[in-house]
Design an enzyme around this catalytic site. Sequence first.
Site, PDB file in Angstrom:
ATOM      1  N   ARG A  77       2.791  -6.760   9.235  1.00 57.05           N
ATOM      2  CA  ARG A  77       2.082  -5.724   9.994  1.00 57.05           C
ATOM      3  C   ARG A  77       2.540  -5.688  11.452  1.00 57.05           C
ATOM      4  O   ARG A  77       2.619  -4.623  12.065  1.00 57.05           O
ATOM      5  CB  ARG A  77       0.580  -5.948   9.898  1.00 57.05           C
ATOM      6  N   HIS A 130      -1.882  -5.571   1.344  1.00 51.58           N
ATOM      7  CA  HIS A 130      -3.144  -6.271   1.098  1.00 51.58           C
ATOM      8  C   HIS A 130      -2.831  -7.661   0.577  1.00 51.58           C
ATOM      9  O   HIS A 130      -1.866  -7.841  -0.161  1.00 51.58           O
ATOM     10  CB  HIS A 130      -3.964  -5.524   0.033  1.00 51.58           C
ATOM     11  N   ASN A 134      -2.033  -0.170   6.855  1.00 49.12           N
ATOM     12  CA  ASN A 134      -1.435  -1.394   7.391  1.00 49.12           C
ATOM     13  C   ASN A 134      -0.533  -2.108   6.385  1.00 49.12           C
ATOM     14  O   ASN A 134      -0.409  -3.327   6.411  1.00 49.12           O
ATOM     15  CB  ASN A 134      -2.516  -2.310   7.954  1.00 49.12           C
ATOM     16  N   PHE A 154     -15.339   3.388   6.979  1.00 54.94           N
ATOM     17  CA  PHE A 154     -13.944   3.573   6.581  1.00 54.94           C
ATOM     18  C   PHE A 154     -13.720   3.446   5.083  1.00 54.94           C
ATOM     19  O   PHE A 154     -12.589   3.557   4.616  1.00 54.94           O
ATOM     20  CB  PHE A 154     -13.030   2.601   7.343  1.00 54.94           C
ATOM     21  N   TYR A 197     -12.248  -2.795  -3.396  1.00 47.35           N
ATOM     22  CA  TYR A 197     -12.786  -2.848  -2.030  1.00 47.35           C
ATOM     23  C   TYR A 197     -14.315  -2.853  -2.009  1.00 47.35           C
ATOM     24  O   TYR A 197     -14.925  -2.407  -1.029  1.00 47.35           O
ATOM     25  CB  TYR A 197     -12.239  -1.684  -1.210  1.00 47.35           C
ATOM     26  N   THR A 219      -5.210  -7.635  10.558  1.00 46.59           N
ATOM     27  CA  THR A 219      -5.515  -6.339   9.935  1.00 46.59           C
ATOM     28  C   THR A 219      -5.000  -5.156  10.765  1.00 46.59           C
ATOM     29  O   THR A 219      -4.447  -4.203  10.214  1.00 46.59           O
ATOM     30  CB  THR A 219      -7.049  -6.200   9.750  1.00 46.59           C
ATOM     31  N   GLU A 222      -9.605 -10.233  -8.006  1.00 42.39           N
ATOM     32  CA  GLU A 222      -8.639  -9.143  -7.845  1.00 42.39           C
ATOM     33  C   GLU A 222      -7.516  -9.211  -8.885  1.00 42.39           C
ATOM     34  O   GLU A 222      -7.059  -8.183  -9.390  1.00 42.39           O
ATOM     35  CB  GLU A 222      -8.057  -9.182  -6.422  1.00 42.39           C
ATOM     36  N   LYS A 258       0.829  -1.198   0.000  1.00 42.16           N
ATOM     37  CA  LYS A 258       0.000   0.000   0.000  1.00 42.16           C
ATOM     38  C   LYS A 258       0.874   1.264   0.000  1.00 42.16           C
ATOM     39  O   LYS A 258       2.095   1.188   0.223  1.00 42.16           O
ATOM     40  CB  LYS A 258      -0.916  -0.028   1.235  1.00 42.16           C
ATOM     41  N   ARG A 277      -1.558 -14.300   3.869  1.00 44.34           N
ATOM     42  CA  ARG A 277      -2.326 -13.651   4.946  1.00 44.34           C
ATOM     43  C   ARG A 277      -1.613 -13.821   6.293  1.00 44.34           C
ATOM     44  O   ARG A 277      -1.649 -12.927   7.143  1.00 44.34           O
ATOM     45  CB  ARG A 277      -3.742 -14.214   5.019  1.00 44.34           C
TER      46      ARG A 277
HETATM   47  P1  DAT Z   1      -7.632  -7.102   5.430  1.00 47.07           P
HETATM   48  O1  DAT Z   1      -6.826  -6.061   4.699  1.00 47.07           O
HETATM   49  O2  DAT Z   1      -6.872  -7.660   6.589  1.00 47.07           O
HETATM   50  O3  DAT Z   1      -8.196  -8.148   4.520  1.00 47.07           O
HETATM   51  P2  DAT Z   1     -10.313  -6.007   5.551  1.00 47.07           P
HETATM   52  O4  DAT Z   1     -10.558  -6.650   4.221  1.00 47.07           O
HETATM   53  O5  DAT Z   1     -11.287  -6.287   6.624  1.00 47.07           O
HETATM   54  O6  DAT Z   1      -8.863  -6.334   6.099  1.00 47.07           O
HETATM   55  O7  DAT Z   1     -10.290  -4.426   5.356  1.00 47.07           O
HETATM   56  C1  DAT Z   1      -9.651  -3.872   4.230  1.00 47.07           C
HETATM   57  C2  DAT Z   1      -8.811  -2.711   4.670  1.00 47.07           C
HETATM   58  O8  DAT Z   1      -9.654  -1.689   5.190  1.00 47.07           O
HETATM   59  C3  DAT Z   1      -7.850  -3.025   5.809  1.00 47.07           C
HETATM   60  O9  DAT Z   1      -6.628  -3.543   5.340  1.00 47.07           O
HETATM   61  C4  DAT Z   1      -7.696  -1.706   6.473  1.00 47.07           C
HETATM   62  C5  DAT Z   1      -9.047  -1.054   6.291  1.00 47.07           C
HETATM   63  N1  DAT Z   1      -9.901  -1.244   7.460  1.00 47.07           N
HETATM   64  C6  DAT Z   1     -10.500  -2.390   7.860  1.00 47.07           C
HETATM   65  N2  DAT Z   1     -11.212  -2.212   8.968  1.00 47.07           N
HETATM   66  C7  DAT Z   1     -11.078  -0.898   9.287  1.00 47.07           C
HETATM   67  C8  DAT Z   1     -11.581  -0.053  10.328  1.00 47.07           C
HETATM   68  N3  DAT Z   1     -12.378  -0.531  11.279  1.00 47.07           N
HETATM   69  N4  DAT Z   1     -11.210   1.258  10.331  1.00 47.07           N
HETATM   70  C9  DAT Z   1     -10.396   1.748   9.377  1.00 47.07           C
HETATM   71  N5  DAT Z   1      -9.894   1.015   8.356  1.00 47.07           N
HETATM   72  C10 DAT Z   1     -10.240  -0.287   8.305  1.00 47.07           C
HETATM   73 MG    MG Z   2      -9.597  -7.980   2.982  1.00 48.45          MG
END
Ligand code: DAT
Ligand code: MG
Length: 140
Positions: free
Chosen positions: A104, A121, A118, A59, A51, A93, A132, A11, A87
């Site tokens: 992370r 991805h 973070n 968010f 996304y 996350t 994707e 990212k 992962r």
């Molecule tokens: P991951 O990237 O671990 O698959 P995710 O798909 O649930 O996590 O979310 C996608 C991204 O969105 C994540 O890398 C960071 C952001 N994100 C997730 N939950 C969040 C939250 N509660 N507040 C802010 N950003 C968030």
């Molecule tokens: Mg995800």
Amino acid sequence: PHTERTLILVKPDGVRRGLVGEVLRRVEAKGYTLLAVELRTADEALLAEHYAEHEGKPFFRPLVDFMASGPVLAVVAEGERVIEGFRVIAGATDPTTAAPGSIRGDLGRDWGLAVTQNLVHGSDSPESAEREIKLWFPGL
Ligand code: DAT
Ligand code: MG
């Protein structure tokens, strides 16, 4: 054997902090094969599609804005159970609670409530990976 492909993104925070090499090092050291690597600044349409599962969440907008804030390194990696494997390499996350040893956990600094920045991805299932990879590398 269960050879898979996954989409990895370094990212904008990871690119800005000069961690592209560190992420690729961990992926290669694990034994995964790099099939495609491209540095590029993604437009909002691509990121909203990427996304899509998070559309409507509070968010979502900050996440898309952050992801569009600079170049990302898009990577397709292949290997035995690489989807789940990456992962684990990435860690949870939220960098605050991501395990030490993970990207992370070792390098994430966006501790606190915001977990948007973070570093990486990784696709979370074979279906997501296929979707994707098509999105980021239509020709692959
Ligand atoms: P991951 O990237 O671990 O698959 P995710 O798909 O649930 O996590 O979310 C996608 C991204 O969105 C994540 O890398 C960071 C952001 N994100 C997730 N939950 C969040 C939250 N509660 N507040 C802010 N950003 C968030
Ligand atoms: Mg995800």
